[in-house]
Design a protein around this motif. Structure first.
Motif, short mmCIF file in Angstrom:
data_model
loop_
_atom_site.label_atom_id
_atom_site.label_comp_id
_atom_site.label_asym_id
_atom_site.label_seq_id
_atom_site.Cartn_x
_atom_site.Cartn_y
_atom_site.Cartn_z
N THR A 72 -72.43 -3.45 -42.73
CA THR A 72 -73.78 -2.93 -42.98
C THR A 72 -74.07 -2.74 -44.55
O THR A 72 -73.00 -2.71 -45.39
N PHE B 231 -84.53 -2.09 -41.25
CA PHE B 231 -86.25 -0.97 -40.84
C PHE B 231 -86.20 -0.36 -42.25
O PHE B 231 -85.63 0.71 -42.58
N LYS C 238 -66.21 -3.91 -37.67
CA LYS C 238 -67.31 -3.65 -38.26
C LYS C 238 -67.03 -2.96 -39.58
O LYS C 238 -66.05 -2.24 -39.45
N ASN D 124 -79.85 -2.05 -35.91
CA ASN D 124 -80.26 -2.03 -37.47
C ASN D 124 -81.21 -0.39 -36.74
O ASN D 124 -81.66 0.15 -38.09
N GLY E 95 -73.99 4.46 -39.68
CA GLY E 95 -72.82 3.27 -39.46
C GLY E 95 -72.36 3.53 -37.97
O GLY E 95 -71.83 2.57 -37.55
N GLY F 168 -76.69 -0.70 -45.81
CA GLY F 168 -77.74 1.19 -45.74
C GLY F 168 -78.84 0.10 -45.46
O GLY F 168 -78.94 -0.94 -44.69
N GLY G 38 -79.97 -3.57 -44.80
CA GLY G 38 -79.59 -4.52 -43.72
C GLY G 38 -77.83 -4.43 -43.47
O GLY G 38 -77.04 -3.91 -43.74
P1 ADP Z 1 -72.25 2.53 -42.62
O1 ADP Z 1 -71.65 2.00 -44.21
O2 ADP Z 1 -71.65 3.67 -42.46
O3 ADP Z 1 -71.13 1.39 -41.72
P2 ADP Z 1 -74.58 1.63 -42.86
O4 ADP Z 1 -75.06 3.33 -43.74
O5 ADP Z 1 -75.18 0.68 -43.42
O6 ADP Z 1 -73.43 2.38 -42.64
O7 ADP Z 1 -75.61 1.59 -41.82
C1 ADP Z 1 -75.91 1.60 -41.12
C2 ADP Z 1 -77.10 0.90 -40.66
O8 ADP Z 1 -78.14 1.37 -40.60
C3 ADP Z 1 -77.74 -0.22 -41.76
O9 ADP Z 1 -76.96 -1.63 -41.70
C4 ADP Z 1 -79.17 0.16 -41.19
O10 ADP Z 1 -79.71 -1.39 -40.22
C5 ADP Z 1 -79.39 0.90 -40.71
N1 ADP Z 1 -79.28 2.25 -42.34
C6 ADP Z 1 -78.93 2.23 -43.10
N2 ADP Z 1 -79.49 3.70 -44.08
C7 ADP Z 1 -80.97 2.92 -43.96
C8 ADP Z 1 -81.92 3.84 -44.52
N3 ADP Z 1 -82.17 4.56 -45.36
N4 ADP Z 1 -83.20 2.76 -43.63
C9 ADP Z 1 -83.35 2.13 -43.01
N5 ADP Z 1 -82.09 1.47 -42.59
C10 ADP Z 1 -80.39 1.97 -42.37
#
Ligand code: ADP
Length: 343
Positions: A250, A270, A216, A314, A281, A252, A255
Motif C-alpha cells: 500500500t 480513489f 501486506k 483501495n 491500511g 497511501g 494507491g
Molecule cells: P498503511 O500505510 O497503514 O498500510 P495506507 O496509508 O497505505 O495504509 O492506506 C491503505 C490504502 O488506503 C491505500 O493503498 C489507499 O488505497 C487507501 N488510502 C489511504 N490514504 C488515502 C487517501 N488519502 N486517499 C485515498 N485513499 C487512501
C-alpha cells in the motif's frame, strides 16, 4: 451471482468452502494480536492540562472489524487486562461482530496504552505504556486450539512479536493454524518504538514471512525488509525468497500494488477527502482478505482478477480515511461496492 449471495457462501451459510482444507470450517478469519487503547489529543484542550480521547486499537483487531463489517465470520485471540480499558476493548469487539471466545482475561497485568501528542508544528509523537501489559503476556497454553483448527484463514502481525512470551505464542498459533490447513495472512506493520533495535525488528518480521501465504506491506516496510528502494524490485526479491501467493503493497494516497504468480498489478487510490487515515491500511487488508476468500470459493481454477481485488481494497481504505478513527469509519459491503463498482 450477486456478491451478497456469494458472501453467504463464504461465511458458510449455504454450505462450505473447500480452499486449502477449509471445508466446513467455522470461521472465515481468526487473528491473533495486540489489544490497546489509542489516546489521541482531545479536540478541546485546556492550558496546563492534557486531554485525550481514547479508542480501542491494534492492527489485527482492526482487520477483523473490517472483515466482519463486510460479512465474514471472524474471531480474535488476545489477552486482556481486567480494567476499564480491557472492558472497552472487549465491548468494541462484540459490537463489531467479532467472536471473543479467544480473549483471555487477567487481573495480574494492566492494558496497553498509547498516547499521541502533537508538537507545535503538528508532528505526532507516541508515548507507549506497554511494560508487561496483558497482551504481551499471553502464554502458549492460553491459545484456544478450537479456534486455530476452525480457521479458513489465520492472520497475524508483528506487534505481538515485539516482546516475550507473546512472540513465541504468536508464532506457535501461526504454526498450529497452518498445520490445520489455514491460509496464513501477515501484515508485519513496523512500529519502530516497540522494538529494542531495528536489526531485531527486521529479523523477527522476516521470520514471520516464512509462514505467510498472503502478505501486506506499506511501501516503507517493503524498503525496510527488502533493502531495495525500487518497489517492484523489492517485491520481486521477497516474492522469490518466500512462498507467497500474493504480496500487496500500500502507498497511501498513491494507491496499491500486488504481486502474484502472474506478475505485478497496480491500482491508483480513489480521490476522496481524507480526514484521518488511521486504520486505512487495516481496512485495505480486511477487504483484500474478503476478496481472497470469495475468489477461492467462486473462481477455483480460474484466473483471479487481481486489479479488481486491489480496487475493492483501495475503496475500503479510502472510505476509512474519510472518517475519524479506525473501527468507527470502516465501511459496509454496499459502500465498498458502491465506490469500487461491481466486478
Ligand atoms: P498503511 O500505510 O497503514 O498500510 P495506507 O496509508 O497505505 O495504509 O492506506 C491503505 C490504502 O488506503 C491505500 O493503498 C489507499 O488505497 C487507501 N488510502 C489511504 N490514504 C488515502 C487517501 N488519502 N486517499 C485515498 N485513499 C487512501
Amino acid at each position: 451471482m450477486p456478491i451478497v449471495q456469494r458472501i453467504q457462501q463464504v461465511a458458510g451459510v449455504n454450505g462450505g468452502w473447500s480452499g486449502d482444507g477449509g471445508y466446513m470450517k467455522k470461521y472465515d478469519i481468526v487473528a491473533i494480536g495486540e489489544n490497546l487503547i489509542d489516546f489521541a489529543p482531545a479536540k478541546e484542550q485546556e492550558l496546563g492540562k492534557l486531554a485525550f480521547s481514547g479508542s480501542p486499537g491494534g492492527a489485527p483487531a482492526n482487520v477483523l472489524a473490517c472483515a466482519s463489517k463486510l460479512g465474514l465470520k471472524t474471531a480474535f485471540i488476545s489477552k486482556l487486562g481486567m480494567d476499564v480499558f480491557g472492558a472497552l476493548f472487549k465491548q468494541t469487539m462484540v459490537d463489531a461482530g467479532i467472536d471473543i471466545s479467544g480473549l483471555v482475561e487477567t487481573d495480574k497485568y494492566p492494558s496497553t496504552l498509547a498516547f499521541v501528542s502533537l508538537d507545535e508544528s503538528g508532528d505526532r509523537s507516541f508515548s507507549f505504556y506497554r511494560n508487561e501489559t496483558a497482551e504481551c503476556m499471553i502464554m502458549m497454553d492460553e491459545l484456544p486450539s478450537g479456534l486455530l483448527s476452525e480457521a479458513k484463514l489465520f492472520h497475524f502481525g508483528s506487534v505481538s512479536m515485539t516482546a516475550e512470551p507473546a512472540r513465541t505464542t504468536t508464532l506457535q498459533a501461526v504454526k498450529q493454524a497452518k498445520e490445520s490447513g489455514a491460509v496464513i495472512a501477515y501484515d508485519p506493520n513496523l512500529r519502530e518504538l516497540l522494538w529494542s533495535s531495528l536489526e531485531e525488528a527486521k529479523a523477527v518480521m522476516t521470520e514471520g514471512l516464512q509462514y505467510a501465504d498472503l502478505v501486506k506491506l506499506s511501501d516503507n516496510e517493503l524498503v525496510f525488509l527488502s533493502g531495495e528502494s525500487d518497489l517492484e524490485a523489492g517485491m520481486r526479491l521477497l516474492f522469490e525468497r518466500h512462498s507467497f501467493r500474493y504480496l500487496a503493497v500500500t502507498m497511501g494516497a498513491r494507491g496499491s500494488m500486488c504481486m502474484d504468480g502472474g506478475g505485478v498489478s497496480y491500482q491508483p487510490a480513489f480521490e476522496v477527502k481524507a480526514v484521518d487515515t488511521t486504520g486505512a491500511g487495516d481496512a485495505f487488508w480486511g477487504a483484500f482478505l474478503y476478496q481472497y476468500l470469495h475468489n477461492e470459493l467462486d473462481r477455483k481454477g480460474e484466473k483471479k482478477d487481481v486489479p479488481y481485488m486491489l480496487r475493492f481494497s483501495n475503496a475500503a481504505g479510502a472510505l476509512t480515511a474519510m472518517g475519524y478513527g479506525a473501527i468507527p469509519s470502516m465501511p459496509v459491503l454496499d459502500e465498498v461496492c458502491g465506490l469500487a463498482g461491481k466486478e
